[in-house]
Design an enzyme around this catalytic site. Structure first.
Site, PDB file in Angstrom:
ATOM      1  N   ALA A 133       0.860  -1.182   0.000  1.00 28.16           N
ATOM      2  CA  ALA A 133       0.000   0.000   0.000  1.00 28.16           C
ATOM      3  C   ALA A 133       0.891   1.224   0.000  1.00 28.16           C
ATOM      4  O   ALA A 133       1.998   1.198   0.541  1.00 28.16           O
ATOM      5  CB  ALA A 133      -0.911   0.000   1.222  1.00 28.16           C
TER       6      ALA A 133
ATOM      7  N   HIS B 262       1.353   5.773  -0.087  1.00 31.19           N
ATOM      8  CA  HIS B 262       0.864   7.129   0.089  1.00 31.19           C
ATOM      9  C   HIS B 262       1.556   8.026  -0.939  1.00 31.19           C
ATOM     10  O   HIS B 262       2.753   7.881  -1.181  1.00 31.19           O
ATOM     11  CB  HIS B 262       1.199   7.673   1.485  1.00 31.19           C
ATOM     12  CG  HIS B 262       0.523   6.949   2.598  1.00 31.19           C
ATOM     13  ND1 HIS B 262      -0.643   6.250   2.441  1.00 31.19           N
ATOM     14  CD2 HIS B 262       0.851   6.830   3.916  1.00 31.19           C
ATOM     15  CE1 HIS B 262      -1.006   5.729   3.615  1.00 31.19           C
ATOM     16  NE2 HIS B 262      -0.108   6.065   4.510  1.00 31.19           N
TER      17      HIS B 262
ATOM     18  N   GLN C 288      -3.838   0.535   4.246  1.00 30.23           N
ATOM     19  CA  GLN C 288      -5.094  -0.077   3.805  1.00 30.23           C
ATOM     20  C   GLN C 288      -6.300   0.539   4.544  1.00 30.23           C
ATOM     21  O   GLN C 288      -6.261   1.702   4.917  1.00 30.23           O
ATOM     22  CB  GLN C 288      -5.051  -1.606   3.962  1.00 30.23           C
ATOM     23  CG  GLN C 288      -4.102  -2.277   3.003  1.00 30.23           C
ATOM     24  CD  GLN C 288      -2.798  -2.702   3.658  1.00 30.23           C
ATOM     25  OE1 GLN C 288      -2.653  -2.726   4.863  1.00 30.23           O
ATOM     26  NE2 GLN C 288      -1.830  -3.024   2.846  1.00 30.23           N
TER      27      GLN C 288
ATOM     28  N   THR D 104       0.350  -0.265  -7.242  1.00 25.42           N
ATOM     29  CA  THR D 104       0.149  -1.211  -8.337  1.00 25.42           C
ATOM     30  C   THR D 104      -0.253  -0.548  -9.644  1.00 25.42           C
ATOM     31  O   THR D 104      -0.088  -1.139 -10.715  1.00 25.42           O
ATOM     32  CB  THR D 104      -0.954  -2.219  -7.974  1.00 25.42           C
ATOM     33  OG1 THR D 104      -2.205  -1.492  -7.812  1.00 25.42           O
ATOM     34  CG2 THR D 104      -0.622  -2.934  -6.675  1.00 25.42           C
TER      35      THR D 104
ATOM     36  N   LYS E 192     -11.716  14.095  -0.841  1.00 25.67           N
ATOM     37  CA  LYS E 192     -12.178  14.077  -2.236  1.00 25.67           C
ATOM     38  C   LYS E 192     -13.632  14.514  -2.402  1.00 25.67           C
ATOM     39  O   LYS E 192     -14.344  14.028  -3.288  1.00 25.67           O
ATOM     40  CB  LYS E 192     -11.952  12.689  -2.857  1.00 25.67           C
ATOM     41  CG  LYS E 192     -10.473  12.355  -3.029  1.00 25.67           C
ATOM     42  CD  LYS E 192     -10.255  11.257  -4.039  1.00 25.67           C
ATOM     43  CE  LYS E 192      -8.766  11.078  -4.357  1.00 25.67           C
ATOM     44  NZ  LYS E 192      -8.531  10.097  -5.412  1.00 25.67           N
TER      45      LYS E 192
END
Length: 429
Positions: free
Chosen positions: A39, A41, A223, A300, A330
């Site tokens: 994971a 940032h 996560q 990823t 967001k």
């Protein structure tokens, strides 16, 4: 002294990077307490972009102490590569400002191989892992055959530890049609890991001293709650506990020292990989959210699935994970929608329910029950005060608070760290 635990309240990718960076400027010590390099940032500071997977977010700021706790599984090659990458951008990283728990289990090639071999063998039943060896490394930790960082410096016992590890992995490799790995190959990997010993530390003691000195500590999770090995959408989860309680076990500090828990929460919902997603919009709405929110994984690059806000799931994360307040991110992605939908309950086999079922079969069968709320035509992007927000956007935020049972302590209106509305300082509130 203040301590804050930051966790995700959905399936990860909630925008923790910006919020953790914002908080790390105020903290003295920043601690990673679980997960691995599966994971990431993304931080944007003074026009420079930093993509971090293992390093705590505070490492890019001078005068901060960064700690990788014992709850992490560590790929030393990935760590050394990450350190080299940010050094090239002018960041000072060394044993003076980065400490790695001497008891972290190491991720080796056999773990990465096993991850990929299992996924390939599972075909349609694949979980959708990142293939970075996180799960197999945690398995070895629990199975008491892991090689930990401190073991690399213990040459008297290292050979026996390698033999024990390979007795397990070579049997699995044989069953999966892969060639066995030699003792010499693992020893070579561990030799290459030795530079990390310069950062090795009894981090539990370092954190205890930080508390005695009255320093502010930020515990940074990876996560999200719905990927927790116990509380998430099992088996489509990660291999560690992602809820706030893990901050104590994964760092060696007492639970009474954790302070407040801030749940990072996206104003809509996303998920990467396989698994249930009741509010998913595999249509133009989901595409619009994905495009506007740049929904691709930091590590990823995988495209994220997008959907409406799921208040049932976030409320469950709040209750099971002890979240005190939300950092809502967001919000600007929802600008311009004529109407918005919020999932307020599920329908399962004709019955209305108020939680996500525990088993995968029923999780896959639930259907969202929506409330429709009015959208807004104005822009929230870049807003730094409540007064700059359209009235309907404020109503949406207040409705989210009511539905999930937690107040919004911070509100993010763009990827820029300064575009943040602070309602309640987590360190001082």
């Amino acid at each position: 002294m203040g301590s804050v635990v930051v966790v995700g309240s959905q399936w990860g990718d909630e925008g923790k990077g910006k919020i953790v960076d914002w908080l790390s400027e105020r903290a003295d010590v920043i601690v990673r307490f679980q997960g691995g390099h599966n994971a990431g940032h993304t931080l944007v500071i003074d026009g420079k972009t930093y993509k971090l997977s293992l390093l705590p977010s505070g490492v890019v700021r001078p005068g901060k102490l960064s700690v990788i706790g014992n709850g992490v599984v560590l790929d030393t090659k990935a760590l050394l590569g990450e350190i080299a990458a940010i050094r090239e951008k002018g960041v000072d990283v060394g044993p003076h400002n980065l400490k790695v728990s001497e008891t972290v289990p190491l991720i080796l090639s056999v773990h990465r191989d096993l991850d990929r071999l299992r996924e390939a063998a599972s075909a349609a039943g694949a979980i959708g892992t990142t293939g970075r060896g996180i799960g197999p490394a945690y398995e070895d930790k629990v199975g008491r055959r892991a090689i930990r960082l401190a073991d690399v410096d213990d040459l008297d016992t290292l050979s026996g530890r390698i033999d024990r590890l390979l007795a397990h992995h070579n049997a699995l490799r044989l069953g999966l049609g892969a060639e066995p790995v030699s003792h010499a190959a693992i020893l070579e990997e561990l030799e290459a890991a030795r530079p990390v010993l310069a950062y090795a530390d009894a981090t539990w003691r370092t954190l205890r001293e930080a508390r005695r000195e009255g320093l502010d500590i930020l515990f940074e999770g990876a996560q999200g709650a719905m990927l927790d090995i116990d509380h998430g959408t099992y088996p489509f989860v990660t291999s560690s506990n992602t809820v706030a309680g893990q901050a104590a076990a994964g760092s060696g500090i007492g639970p009474s020292s954790l302070g407040r828990t801030l749940g990072i929460t996206k104003a809509y919902t996303t998920r990467v990989g396989n698994g249930p997603f009741p509010t998913e919009q595999a249509n133009e709405i989901g595409e619009r959210m994905g495009e506007r929110g740049a929904e691709f994984g930091t590590v990823t690059g995988r495209k994220r699935r997008c959907g409406w806000f799921d208040a049932v799931m976030v409320r469950q994360a709040v209750e099971a994970g002890g979240i005190d307040g939300l950092a809502l991110t967001k919000l600007d992605v929802l600008d311009g929608f004529d109407e918005l939908k919020v999932c307020v309950a599920y329908e399962l086999d004709g019955e209305r329910i108020d939680r996500l079922p525990a088993d995968a079969a029923r999780q896959a069968r639930v259907r969202p029950i929506y409330e429709t709320v009015k959208g807004w035509s104005g822009s929230t992007r870049g807003a730094r005060t409540w007064g700059e927000l359209p009235a309907e956007a404020v109503k949406y935020v207040r409705h989210v608070e009511e539905l999930v049972g937690a107040p919004v302590a911070m509100l993010s209106t763009s990827p820029d760290r300064i575009d943040t509305i602070l309602v309640d300082d987590p360190f001082r509130g």
